[in-house]
Design a protein around this motif. Structure first.
Motif, short mmCIF file in Angstrom:
data_model
loop_
_atom_site.label_atom_id
_atom_site.label_comp_id
_atom_site.label_asym_id
_atom_site.label_seq_id
_atom_site.Cartn_x
_atom_site.Cartn_y
_atom_site.Cartn_z
N ASN A 53 0.83 -1.22 0.00
CA ASN A 53 0.00 0.00 0.00
C ASN A 53 0.86 1.26 0.00
OD1 ASN A 53 -2.42 -1.35 -0.08
ND2 ASN A 53 -2.65 -1.42 2.13
N MET A 54 1.95 1.25 0.76
CA MET A 54 2.85 2.40 0.77
C MET A 54 3.46 2.61 -0.61
SD MET A 54 4.69 1.96 4.48
CE MET A 54 5.93 3.15 4.13
N TYR A 55 3.83 1.53 -1.27
CA TYR A 55 4.41 1.61 -2.61
C TYR A 55 3.39 2.18 -3.59
CZ TYR A 55 6.31 0.02 -7.07
OH TYR A 55 6.78 -0.04 -8.35
N ARG A 56 2.16 1.71 -3.52
CA ARG A 56 1.11 2.20 -4.42
C ARG A 56 0.82 3.68 -4.19
NH1 ARG A 56 -3.14 -2.86 -4.39
NH2 ARG A 56 -1.79 -4.29 -5.54
N ARG A 57 0.78 4.08 -2.92
CA ARG A 57 0.55 5.49 -2.62
C ARG A 57 1.69 6.36 -3.16
NH1 ARG A 57 -1.21 4.70 3.60
NH2 ARG A 57 -3.28 3.85 3.19
N ALA A 58 2.90 5.89 -3.02
CA ALA A 58 4.05 6.64 -3.53
C ALA A 58 4.00 6.76 -5.04
CB ALA A 58 5.34 5.97 -3.09
N GLN A 59 3.55 5.71 -5.70
CA GLN A 59 3.43 5.77 -7.16
C GLN A 59 2.36 6.77 -7.58
OE1 GLN A 59 2.77 1.76 -8.55
NE2 GLN A 59 4.89 1.64 -9.28
N ARG B 3 1.38 9.42 -6.01
CA ARG B 3 1.86 10.78 -5.76
C ARG B 3 2.86 11.23 -6.81
NH1 ARG B 3 2.78 9.58 0.41
NH2 ARG B 3 0.63 9.75 1.13
N SER B 4 3.63 10.30 -7.33
CA SER B 4 4.68 10.67 -8.28
C SER B 4 4.16 10.81 -9.70
CB SER B 4 5.81 9.66 -8.23
OG SER B 4 5.35 8.41 -8.69
N VAL B 5 2.96 10.34 -9.99
CA VAL B 5 2.42 10.43 -11.34
C VAL B 5 1.90 11.85 -11.56
CG1 VAL B 5 0.64 9.58 -12.91
CG2 VAL B 5 1.81 7.99 -11.38
N PRO B 6 2.40 12.58 -12.58
CA PRO B 6 1.94 13.96 -12.81
C PRO B 6 0.51 14.00 -13.35
CG PRO B 6 3.58 13.30 -14.45
CD PRO B 6 3.45 12.18 -13.48
N GLY B 7 -0.21 15.04 -12.95
CA GLY B 7 -1.58 15.23 -13.44
C GLY B 7 -2.62 14.51 -12.63
N GLN B 8 -2.25 13.90 -11.49
CA GLN B 8 -3.23 13.21 -10.66
C GLN B 8 -3.17 13.72 -9.24
OE1 GLN B 8 -2.63 9.02 -10.75
NE2 GLN B 8 -3.42 8.75 -12.81
N GLY B 9 -4.29 13.69 -8.56
CA GLY B 9 -4.33 13.99 -7.14
C GLY B 9 -4.09 15.46 -6.82
N SER B 10 -3.79 15.76 -5.56
CA SER B 10 -3.63 17.14 -5.08
C SER B 10 -2.31 17.74 -5.53
CB SER B 10 -3.73 17.17 -3.55
OG SER B 10 -2.69 16.37 -3.01
N ALA B 11 -1.34 16.96 -5.87
CA ALA B 11 -0.05 17.49 -6.31
C ALA B 11 -0.21 18.27 -7.61
CB ALA B 11 0.97 16.38 -6.48
N SER B 12 -1.08 17.80 -8.52
CA SER B 12 -1.27 18.49 -9.78
C SER B 12 -2.03 19.80 -9.59
CB SER B 12 -2.01 17.58 -10.77
OG SER B 12 -3.31 17.30 -10.29
N ALA B 13 -2.92 19.87 -8.62
CA ALA B 13 -3.68 21.10 -8.36
C ALA B 13 -2.77 22.19 -7.86
CB ALA B 13 -4.80 20.82 -7.37
N SER B 14 -1.80 21.87 -7.05
CA SER B 14 -0.92 22.89 -6.49
C SER B 14 0.08 23.38 -7.54
CB SER B 14 -0.19 22.37 -5.27
OG SER B 14 0.64 21.32 -5.63
N THR B 15 0.43 22.56 -8.52
CA THR B 15 1.38 22.98 -9.54
C THR B 15 0.74 23.83 -10.63
OG1 THR B 15 1.06 20.91 -10.72
CG2 THR B 15 2.90 21.02 -9.16
N THR B 16 -0.58 23.72 -10.81
CA THR B 16 -1.24 24.48 -11.87
C THR B 16 -1.56 25.89 -11.45
OG1 THR B 16 -3.37 23.60 -11.17
CG2 THR B 16 -2.24 22.45 -12.96
N THR B 17 -1.57 26.22 -10.19
CA THR B 17 -1.93 27.57 -9.77
C THR B 17 -0.76 28.51 -9.74
OG1 THR B 17 -1.67 26.92 -7.47
CG2 THR B 17 -3.90 26.93 -8.41
#
Length: 94
Positions: A72-78, A80-94
């Motif tokens: 599960n930790m490995y899947r979560r890390a994957q 997060r590292s994929v661009p354009g998905q989740g909250s990480a992509s929202a913070s980079t577009t603003t």
């Protein structure tokens, strides 16, 4: 019997009566351990066997649980590292 084998085998084989009786006396001697002691030992061995089986089962469950946590930790890390998905992509577009 003691005279039979030397006569049949032309003296090549012999039968030692005193040794044979001694061996048979040892083989038929009653055990000095009581039945209660044997029963108690059998019960102890049975309990030890069940405990060992339980410990093995718990070890197997813990090993599987640890594997699931790592997976599960490995899947979560994957994710997060994929661009354009989740909250990480929202913070980079603003």
């Amino acid at each position: 019997v003691q005279l039979f084998w030397p006569a049949v085998s032309f003296g090549m084989l012999r039968y030692e009566m005193d040794r044979t009786q001694s061996i048979m006396r040892i083989a038929t001697t009653a055990s000095p351990v009581s039945g209660m002691d044997v029963r108690d030992k059998m019960l102890q061995l049975s309990i030890a066997k069940e405990r060992s089986k339980l410990v093995d089962a718990v070890k197997k469950v813990v090993k599987h649980w640890r594997w699931m946590v790592r997976e599960n930790m490995y899947r979560r890390a994957q994710r997060r590292s994929v661009p354009g998905q989740g909250s990480a992509s929202a913070s980079t577009t603003t």
